[in-house]
Design an enzyme around this catalytic site. Structure first.
Site, PDB file in Angstrom:
ATOM      1  N   GLU A  44       0.846  -1.130  -0.100  1.00  0.00           N
ATOM      2  CA  GLU A  44       0.069   0.000  -0.118  1.00  0.00           C
ATOM      3  C   GLU A  44       0.907   1.413   0.083  1.00  0.00           C
ATOM      4  O   GLU A  44       1.756   1.419   0.850  1.00  0.00           O
ATOM      5  CB  GLU A  44      -0.953  -0.029   1.158  1.00  0.00           C
ATOM      6  CG  GLU A  44      -1.887   1.186   1.302  1.00  0.00           C
ATOM      7  CD  GLU A  44      -2.575   1.126   2.773  1.00  0.00           C
ATOM      8  OE1 GLU A  44      -2.229   0.400   3.635  1.00  0.00           O
ATOM      9  OE2 GLU A  44      -3.703   1.950   2.749  1.00  0.00           O
ATOM     10  N   LYS A  94      -9.863   2.347  -2.516  1.00  0.00           N
ATOM     11  CA  LYS A  94      -9.955   1.484  -1.154  1.00  0.00           C
ATOM     12  C   LYS A  94     -11.378   2.083  -0.654  1.00  0.00           C
ATOM     13  O   LYS A  94     -11.816   3.192  -0.596  1.00  0.00           O
ATOM     14  CB  LYS A  94      -8.866   2.037  -0.111  1.00  0.00           C
ATOM     15  CG  LYS A  94      -8.975   1.454   1.229  1.00  0.00           C
ATOM     16  CD  LYS A  94      -7.664   1.973   1.869  1.00  0.00           C
ATOM     17  CE  LYS A  94      -7.629   1.355   3.373  1.00  0.00           C
ATOM     18  NZ  LYS A  94      -6.272   1.699   3.913  1.00  0.00           N
ATOM     19  N   CYS A 138      -5.719  -2.829   2.389  1.00  0.00           N
ATOM     20  CA  CYS A 138      -5.398  -2.711   4.090  1.00  0.00           C
ATOM     21  C   CYS A 138      -6.798  -3.089   4.726  1.00  0.00           C
ATOM     22  O   CYS A 138      -7.234  -3.782   4.808  1.00  0.00           O
ATOM     23  CB  CYS A 138      -4.595  -1.320   4.418  1.00  0.00           C
ATOM     24  SG  CYS A 138      -3.695  -1.501   6.023  1.00  0.00           S
TER      25      CYS A 138
END
Lengths: 313, 313
Positions: free
Chosen positions: B59, B132, B169
């Site tokens: 990331e 995300k 994540c």
């Protein structure tokens, strides 16, 4: 703990405890349903005497795991809910002052049977029933023959110890069931279970199967910030008429805390009662620290109700 | 492996391989974005030379983890997609003959930034981007300040190695994201990540945090019968202006197979490339053995789009 509480306040204005002990009855089943019921009654008393305010029995505890073969005569094992087992366990719950989760083979109507879990409050009253939603079918677990899929959805129940949820066995592989039960406010998800090794596979796959089973259930505790309690049977069962060489139920009943840590765990091969503490403050602490419920993208989850989203166009 | 395939057939009629190797670049980030990009380019070449047909970077690999503090000047780190990083990595992908997943701080418009992952095919073409969806915000991870929640939903991408999905994540804690990506046919779920210990908490909570992180991601592999690959950074980062004493990123990048078994895993404290094989036959074998997708109760999952279902009535 359950019986101690009885001393302090009348039932009508009792608030659920902030902390309490649960007891998971890991047991082996005999071929005689009457004997299994008697054993369960004794275990409820034993667990409560040791402090449990809620006692959970394993899936289909009244019999050996009959779904190892398909035989219509075995529908005779089913019973109504409420019925003889919930009545006997209602008395046991009341004597013990403990909530009881009693997984039963439910006869709902002729030809209509469920794999259910009855939730009995500490005063002996039947609060409600959960009917197993996800029904497996694989060699020696021929459940689709016996059990109509549940039609009550995923549920939480208000008991003397507060709100809890129960699912049953195969449900444990589905994050959706855990989520929907936790979102209803259940502080603990119970998974009464009957899972074991095919003896011929135990050496080659047994360790990873048990590990996957533990991992997926721990993940429900993590994802939802709640307790998870898995309650399995033990012992080798090789019923007459089964085409296989039987199943070796792997026990390993356990309690995971809201961070997924296993706080109590049973061995694979003997009867025991697993005890663990449920602490509502721990739930809130974990959910504040890693606040997963805050950030769910409920605007983007609609596809969950699809069977598949990757079909070739 | 990727470059070997190039020899056999023209791109236009190439079928995805049934087996291929993936490489996860676990790296430490310097304070200089140019240096990080150069390192990433070298690692892509190195991973491909060692056999990887797909290489995933961590990331926000172009910078140190700037979200340890809130500072509007740091939006300058963002870049368009497509943009300089996807162009450089497109060339790297083409040279290597490998698919590349490149997580970037995306500048979409003035004042509108995303935490994204660009998917670049083995011919250097940018296939698409994932933004995300779940954005965290907790001490030293002030992501809600920087990142607008993704608006592209959960996605799968068709690449030279077949269909894969990437999330980022915090998404890793949400079974819904994994499910929706797997239902689109992704054979592997990638989770580029920047997660670490608060140094003051490492002794008391570090082990259980790492274990929870591993467990929830392994559970996505189990629930969906697909591979899961987590790609983390390493190193202690303590940026100027951060109120904390920094973060110690815990590495531990790993690959789980469709049964949740960890087949390759990196240490917590050094750079490395983690390699593992993706085998489509293994996916089908696992899904046939424990056929979870068959038994989903899509008629009963509608409540998943609710924020909460337990409000007092």
């Amino acid at each position: 703990m359950g019986s101690a509480l009885v001393l302090f306040s009348p039932m009508t204005d009792r608030s659920p405890p902030k902390k309490y002990t649960i007891g998971l009855v890991q047991m082996a089943m005999s071929g005689d349903p009457a004997v299994n019921l008697e054993k369960a009654i004794v275990k409820v008393a034993e667990a409560a005497a040791a402090g449990a305010a809620l006692v959970c029995l394993p899936e289909l505890f009244r019999s050996q795991y009959f779904a190892q073969r398909e035989d219509a005569a075995l529908f005779d094992l089913a019973e109504p809910v409420p019925g003889p087992s919930t009545e006997a366990l209602g008395r046991a719950a009341q004597r013990a002052g403990a909530v009881v989760i009693a997984p039963l083979f439910e006869r709902r109507a002729p030809g209509l049977y469920h794999n259910s879990a009855a939730v009995i409050d500490a005063d002996g009253r039947l609060i409600g029933v959960y009917r197993k939603m996800h029904i497996p079918d694989d060699p020696a677990y021929y459940e689709k023959f016996y059990f109509t899929p549940g039609d009550l959805g995923f549920r939480a129940f208000d008991t003397r110890v507060g709100r809890i949820g129960t699912l049953v066995c195969w449900d444990q592989w589905y994050p959706e069931g855990a989520r929907l039960t936790a979102l209803q406010g259940a502080n603990v998800l119970f998974y009464p279970t009957a899972i074991g090794w095919h003896p011929a596979e135990k050496d080659s796959h047994g360790k990873e199967q048990l590990d996957a089973w533990r991992t997926i259930q721990r993940s429900h505790a993590i994802a939802n910030g709640c307790y998870v309690a898995a309650v399995n049977r033990v012992g080798r069962e090789r019923p007459q008429g089964a085409a296989t060489d039987g199943l070796e139920f792997w026990g390993s009943s356990f309690i995971a805390d809201p961070f997924g840590s296993v706080v109590a765990e049973a061995p694979t091969d003997r009867e025991t009662i697993v005890f663990g503490e449920v602490d509502l403050a721990r739930i809130e602490e974990v959910r504040r620290g890693w606040p997963f419920l805050r950030d769910r993208r409920i605007d983007a989850y609609g596809g969950i109700v699809s069977r598949y989203l990757g079909d070739a166009s």
